[in-house]
Design a protein around this motif. Structure first.
Motif, PDB file in Angstrom:
ATOM      1  N   ALA A 160      30.206 -11.321 -52.862  1.00 13.58           N
ATOM      2  CA  ALA A 160      29.955 -10.900 -54.237  1.00 13.58           C
ATOM      3  C   ALA A 160      31.163 -10.187 -54.833  1.00 13.58           C
ATOM      4  O   ALA A 160      31.568 -10.464 -55.968  1.00 13.58           O
ATOM      5  CB  ALA A 160      28.726  -9.990 -54.282  1.00 13.58           C
ATOM      6  N   ILE A 264      24.774  -5.269 -58.534  1.00 15.91           N
ATOM      7  CA  ILE A 264      24.689  -5.794 -57.171  1.00 15.91           C
ATOM      8  C   ILE A 264      23.660  -4.941 -56.446  1.00 15.91           C
ATOM      9  O   ILE A 264      23.905  -3.771 -56.154  1.00 15.91           O
ATOM     10  CB  ILE A 264      26.053  -5.746 -56.461  1.00 15.91           C
ATOM     11  CG1 ILE A 264      27.087  -6.556 -57.243  1.00 15.91           C
ATOM     12  CG2 ILE A 264      25.941  -6.267 -55.025  1.00 15.91           C
ATOM     13  CD1 ILE A 264      28.510  -6.416 -56.715  1.00 15.91           C
ATOM     14  N   LEU A 293      22.492  -9.545 -58.754  1.00 16.85           N
ATOM     15  CA  LEU A 293      22.554 -10.207 -57.453  1.00 16.85           C
ATOM     16  C   LEU A 293      21.720  -9.379 -56.484  1.00 16.85           C
ATOM     17  O   LEU A 293      22.002  -8.192 -56.272  1.00 16.85           O
ATOM     18  CB  LEU A 293      23.994 -10.299 -56.949  1.00 16.85           C
ATOM     19  CG  LEU A 293      24.950 -11.169 -57.767  1.00 16.85           C
ATOM     20  CD1 LEU A 293      26.373 -11.011 -57.242  1.00 16.85           C
ATOM     21  CD2 LEU A 293      24.531 -12.625 -57.733  1.00 16.85           C
ATOM     22  N   ILE A 295      20.468  -8.746 -52.736  1.00 11.68           N
ATOM     23  CA  ILE A 295      20.948  -9.039 -51.381  1.00 11.68           C
ATOM     24  C   ILE A 295      19.907  -8.605 -50.357  1.00 11.68           C
ATOM     25  O   ILE A 295      19.339  -7.507 -50.443  1.00 11.68           O
ATOM     26  CB  ILE A 295      22.288  -8.324 -51.138  1.00 11.68           C
ATOM     27  CG1 ILE A 295      23.372  -8.963 -52.013  1.00 11.68           C
ATOM     28  CG2 ILE A 295      22.685  -8.371 -49.661  1.00 11.68           C
ATOM     29  CD1 ILE A 295      24.708  -8.255 -51.981  1.00 11.68           C
ATOM     30  N   VAL A 312      21.791 -13.988 -50.775  1.00 11.55           N
ATOM     31  CA  VAL A 312      21.922 -13.478 -52.139  1.00 11.55           C
ATOM     32  C   VAL A 312      21.046 -14.331 -53.038  1.00 11.55           C
ATOM     33  O   VAL A 312      21.067 -15.564 -52.954  1.00 11.55           O
ATOM     34  CB  VAL A 312      23.375 -13.573 -52.656  1.00 11.55           C
ATOM     35  CG1 VAL A 312      23.520 -12.766 -53.943  1.00 11.55           C
ATOM     36  CG2 VAL A 312      24.370 -13.113 -51.635  1.00 11.55           C
ATOM     37  N   LEU A 322      29.949 -17.152 -56.398  1.00 22.43           N
ATOM     38  CA  LEU A 322      29.822 -16.814 -54.976  1.00 22.43           C
ATOM     39  C   LEU A 322      29.907 -18.081 -54.135  1.00 22.43           C
ATOM     40  O   LEU A 322      30.484 -18.066 -53.037  1.00 22.43           O
ATOM     41  CB  LEU A 322      28.502 -16.084 -54.708  1.00 22.43           C
ATOM     42  CG  LEU A 322      28.505 -14.568 -54.960  1.00 22.43           C
ATOM     43  CD1 LEU A 322      28.586 -14.238 -56.445  1.00 22.43           C
ATOM     44  CD2 LEU A 322      27.276 -13.913 -54.340  1.00 22.43           C
TER      45      LEU A 322
END
Length: 477
Positions: A160, A264, A293, A295, A312, A322
């Motif tokens: 990322a 993120i 995103l 994770i 992800v 990505l």
């Protein structure tokens, strides 16, 4: 021209080739001096070429300042015999039986699982991830466009940062933070911008809770600029164990949308939430799916950290970048581990939300271990901060710091680092200093905490109790 004399020969380097060769010339002249008039053969030519080679910079500049990793040192110290390792974040008990069986099926079943699979993820795994998390996030997730399988959550984070952070971009990091966020930002050419959770005072006699550690909304807003590219949000968090409330997430979401910033979301501990708190994925909030995103980690989900399978989830407009990094670096992850994770999710999907669910049972067992460890730590004067989630708690060592202020160590070494080394050596208990989860300017303000991993086998907790009882006996009444 600059000339080097070697016996009856001359070696010359044009001055126009620049400063590097001038420096090399000076070195070689120094080496040549004692050998003038002597037959030295090819040795001086060899010296010249070796010196040129040594003058080149070997490491990339993106590695400057990030070569030291404290984990190497503390893991080595905690690996000695008779040390109870409460530092590293891994379970020291087996994964659930259905997950072990799934891995055995992957290894001994279809022989084609020994070969490459699709670059962005083994199709049965991307499909079950899309189905499972699509319901939770309220999204129609396309397994080909909205899912990427990576080498653990660590690999997802690295991919990322490499895909989205450019030279000069700013990344907001909430302290205390999982320590890889800063070097990953720097390696991508970005600039970390830190904002700290602030603990609020508690009443005398009460244990602190990580829910008392809050973001200052004004301070957080001040960190967003025209250069802000991303904010990284870890909930439940490592090392604090904080579960961000919906109100806190809405604040973060509002600022990300206002400033066109990517979030993120590191949510690897989402199934480990205690005391009735609820995990909320920021991607599920209005307007956030398209800029988040999310994770996850099979290692944390199924207690199998060595499998190194992460993922992800996100919108195609982000995931495609990505994918570009992934296809030009890792390309594809081990097929058998992915197959095992896919089968494990299929099992959990059948039991999800029921008492038989592994997510339910693991959460309950982990909360019992958390409570056990907190009681034991208090017996020797440590003050644990009650975590709302994750594998970890941090504990306040201020009382012991006041009694032992001058522990051995380098003068600039944070107190918690010196304390952990002392505790490993003298008490046989391993932990991690919390100062490593802070940026350099803030470490001195948070050097009176250590991190403990409580997701451990009962035998490990009993061994910890024996060490702590001995410590308590030494303290006396």
């Amino acid at each position: 021209m600059i000339f080097f004399i070697r016996g009856d020969e001359e070696l010359s380097v044009p001055v126009a080739l620049g400063g590097m060769f001038k420096n090399v010339a000076a070195i070689c002249l120094h080496l040549v001096g004692p050998l003038r008039g002597k037959k030295t053969g090819a040795s001086l030519t060899q010296c010249f070429h070796q010196t040129l080679t040594m003058a080149k910079r070997l490491q990339a500049r993106r590695l400057d300042g990030i070569d030291y990793n404290p984990w190497v040192e503390f893991i080595k110290l905690s690996s000695e015999d008779d040390i109870v390792n409460l530092g590293q974040g891994f379970p020291d008990f087996p994964p659930p039986a259905f997950a072990v069986e799934a891995f055995q099926h992957a290894v001994s079943g279809d022989f084609m699982l020994n070969q490459y699979t699709t670059a962005f993820g083994y199709p049965p795994l991307t499909r079950i991830l899309a189905s499972f998390f699509g319901k939770l996030l309220g999204q129609e997730i396309n397994p080909r466009k909205n899912v990427l399988v990576t080498v653990g959550a660590y690999g997802a984070l690295f991919t990322a940062f490499q895909a989205l952070v450019d030279e000069g971009d700013e990344v907001i990091i909430i302290e205390p933070f999982f320590d890889c966020y800063e070097p990953m930002t720097l390696m991508a050419g970005g600039r970390p911008v830190f904002v700290s959770l602030k603990p609020s005072p508690t009443r005398d006699g009460e244990l602190d809770s990580c829910s008392d550690w809050q973001l200052d909304p004004v301070e957080l807003a001040s960190k967003f600029t025209s250069r802000t590219k991303a904010l990284i949000l870890n909930t439940p968090s490592n090392p604090l164990g904080k579960v961000f409330s919906r109100a806190e997430l809405e604040l973060v979401a509002s600022l990300c949308q206002q400033h066109d910033v990517v979030c993120i979301a590191d949510e690897v501990y989402q199934w480990l939430v205690y005391d009735g708190y609820q995990h909320v994925s920021i991607a599920s909030l209005p307007g956030m799916w398209d800029r988040t995103l999310t994770i996850g980690s099979a290692g944390k989900t199924f207690s199998a950290t060595g499998w190194k399978v992460g993922w992800v989830l996100g919108p195609g407009r982000l995931l495609k970048h990505l994918h570009t990094v992934h296809q030009n670096s890792i390309f594809h992850c081990p097929t058998q581990a992915q197959a095992a994770v896919a089968e494990s999710f299929e099992w959990e999907q059948l039991h999800f939300g029921q008492p038989s669910s592994y997510f339910v049972q693991f959460q309950q067992a982990s909360q019992r271990s958390r409570d056990h460890v907190m009681r034991s730590l208090q017996s020797v004067g440590l003050r644990p901060i009650i975590p709302q989630g994750s594998y970890f708690l941090i504990t306040d060592i201020s009382e012991l710091k006041s009694k032992m202020p001058d522990l051995p160590g380098a003068t600039d070494e944070p107190y918690d680092s010196r304390f952990v080394k002392w505790m490993i050596k003298n008490k046989g208990l391993g932990a991690i200093p919390v100062s490593i989860f802070y940026s350099a300017p803030h470490r001195k303000h948070f050097d009176h905490y250590i991190r403990i991993c409580f997701v451990k086998d009962e035998s490990t907790l009993q061994a910890m109790d024996k060490k702590l009882q001995k410590w308590k006996d030494e303290l006396g009444p």
